[in-house]
Design an enzyme around this catalytic site. Structure first.
Site, PDB file in Angstrom:
ATOM      1  N   LYS A 112      -5.912 -59.206 -18.402  1.00  0.00           N
ATOM      2  CA  LYS A 112      -6.120 -57.766 -18.670  1.00  0.00           C
ATOM      3  C   LYS A 112      -7.606 -57.436 -18.629  1.00  0.00           C
ATOM      4  O   LYS A 112      -8.025 -56.427 -18.068  1.00  0.00           O
ATOM      5  CB  LYS A 112      -5.568 -57.394 -20.061  1.00  0.00           C
ATOM      6  CG  LYS A 112      -4.083 -57.113 -20.071  1.00  0.00           C
ATOM      7  CD  LYS A 112      -3.765 -55.804 -20.808  1.00  0.00           C
ATOM      8  CE  LYS A 112      -2.384 -55.280 -20.482  1.00  0.00           C
ATOM      9  NZ  LYS A 112      -1.308 -55.882 -21.235  1.00  0.00           N
ATOM     10  N   LYS A 194       4.926 -61.180 -11.114  1.00  0.00           N
ATOM     11  CA  LYS A 194       6.171 -61.073 -11.898  1.00  0.00           C
ATOM     12  C   LYS A 194       6.642 -59.622 -11.999  1.00  0.00           C
ATOM     13  O   LYS A 194       5.829 -58.686 -11.976  1.00  0.00           O
ATOM     14  CB  LYS A 194       6.008 -61.717 -13.277  1.00  0.00           C
ATOM     15  CG  LYS A 194       5.345 -60.875 -14.326  1.00  0.00           C
ATOM     16  CD  LYS A 194       5.617 -61.440 -15.725  1.00  0.00           C
ATOM     17  CE  LYS A 194       5.234 -60.384 -16.747  1.00  0.00           C
ATOM     18  NZ  LYS A 194       5.779 -60.485 -18.040  1.00  0.00           N
ATOM     19  N   LYS A 197       6.933 -53.984 -16.250  1.00  0.00           N
ATOM     20  CA  LYS A 197       6.978 -52.524 -16.404  1.00  0.00           C
ATOM     21  C   LYS A 197       5.639 -51.891 -16.048  1.00  0.00           C
ATOM     22  O   LYS A 197       5.557 -50.690 -15.890  1.00  0.00           O
ATOM     23  CB  LYS A 197       7.423 -52.137 -17.807  1.00  0.00           C
ATOM     24  CG  LYS A 197       6.745 -52.872 -18.902  1.00  0.00           C
ATOM     25  CD  LYS A 197       7.612 -52.918 -20.148  1.00  0.00           C
ATOM     26  CE  LYS A 197       7.066 -53.982 -21.090  1.00  0.00           C
ATOM     27  NZ  LYS A 197       7.969 -54.495 -22.042  1.00  0.00           N
TER      28      LYS A 197
END
Ligand code: ATP
Ligand code: LTN
Length: 331
Positions: A112, A194, A197
């Site tokens: 991140k 992967k 969302k």
């Protein structure tokens, strides 16, 4: 005595096929053989900014989907993390026993940070320590998670072992349980990443509450390759390998060879249509139950009963830990 299993899902958005195959499906299968503790990690949700109304809807949807996918409140303990205050308190204690060096090695946070996202919160950085508390409070033997969470369960083990060495056996040290098939379902548009969302346009991610027509479209336009053979070869055919994994997991872990044989000499169109049938069949079954549950009081009764049962276990662990550390004066 039955072994205990614990896991949670952090519904920062809608649950998708990856979270179902990698995690939720295991919870449901395990509740016969194990004492299953399944919670909704709402403290973890706020490690990233949330819209209050949207968060509330996602939490309610998540409980309804737990139930719609087959978790049974009579067999499993199902609850909301914030209904059991012991999580935050043991989370703080775990945080004080975790080294910065250990947190700095967590790949999810590093990824991140590397993306250059602005204003990452302190909670996001320390979240593996809260996750350690979530686990240790219930003394589970196994923690079923997808591949991406393995590192966090390992951190939990390391810190628990260190605290056991310092204070005596205060924690039962669990093992991660990663499914053999489906631990990492990939995006349909980019099978090297992967399914998630946070996938920008959402075309690579199938949500459990997706309109069936949209879900079918996403599968039919899934990225494949030009080899034209239905074969499980993740290195050279990641898109096809991903579809084979999805089909196999949704058909009770059907062997890959069996699927390869069925589509020998057939085109990708036929194969994708068959995968879409299987996925839409599963979604339809889940959605039918979801709509029966979402406006019923089953959600409230499940959470109330679950929180009472969870608190009874968690309070004993927290008390033992605080006593061993020397933090308590009165009973
Ligand atoms: P996302 O990347 O979509 O935000 P997440 O892993 O951060 O998902 P959760 O929804 O809490 O958040 O994931 C719940 C569980 O599902 C975890 O055990 C996780 O390992 C598993 N999981 C999530 N995505 C996948 C995937 N694509 N394949 C397999 N398992 C997954
Ligand atoms: N970190 C997990 C959710 C989670 C969890 C847990 C999973 C929070 N606490 C304890 C297993 C055990 C995630 O982001 N998917």
């Amino acid at each position: 005595m039955k072994h205990r299993m614990l896991s949670g899902i952090k519904p920062t958005g809608q649950l998708h096929l990856g979270s179902y195959i990698g995690a939720l499906r295991q919870f449901v299968q395990s509740q016969e053989e194990y004492e299953m503790v399944a919670f909704i990690a709402n403290l973890h949700c706020i490690t990233v900014p949330q819209e209050p109304a949207e968060l509330q809807k996602n939490l309610r949807d998540c409980v309804a989907l737990y139930l719609a996918c087959g978790l049974d409140p009579k067999k499993s303990i199902i609850f909301l993390q914030t209904d059991v205050m012991e999580h935050a308190q043991l989370g703080y204690i775990m945080c004080c026993h975790t080294y910065l060096g250990e947190l700095n090695r967590m790949t999810q946070f590093k990824d991140k940070q590397a993306k250059g996202e602005a204003n990452l919160s302190g909670g996001l950085y320390t979240y593996p320590t809260l996750m350690a508390a979530d686990i240790l409070l219930y003394e589970p033997d196994y923690v079923p998670v997808g591949e991406d969470q393995k590192q966090h369960v390992e951190l939990c083990r390391d810190v628990a072992i260190r605290m056991n060495n310092r204070y005596g056996e205060i924690f039962h040290v669990p093992e991660p349980m990663i499914p053999e098939v489906g631990a990492r379902i990939m995006s349909l548009t980019d099978p090297t990443h992967k399914m998630s969302k946070s996938d920008g346009l959402n075309r690579g991610c199938i949500y459990l509450l997706d309109d069936l027509k949209d879900a079918r479209k996403k599968i039919m336009s899934a990225k494949t390759d030009s080899l034209g053979i239905v074969k499980y070869d993740p290195e050279n055919q990641p898109g096809i390998a991903n579809l084979i994994q999805i089909m196999s997991s949704l058909q009770d872990d059907r062997p890959f060879e069996d699927i390869e044989k069925e589509f020998e000499g057939k085109g990708y169109g036929d194969f994708k249509r068959a995968v879409a049938d299987v996925v839409c069949g599963k979604l339809e079954e889940i959605q039918k139950r979801y709509y029966e549950i979402i406006d019923s009081d089953l959600i409230e009764t499940t959470l109330k009963d679950g929180a009472d049962r969870a608190r009874a276990i968690a309070s004993v662990t927290l008390d033992r830990v605080q006593r061993a550390i020397g933090m308590e004066i009165i009973d």
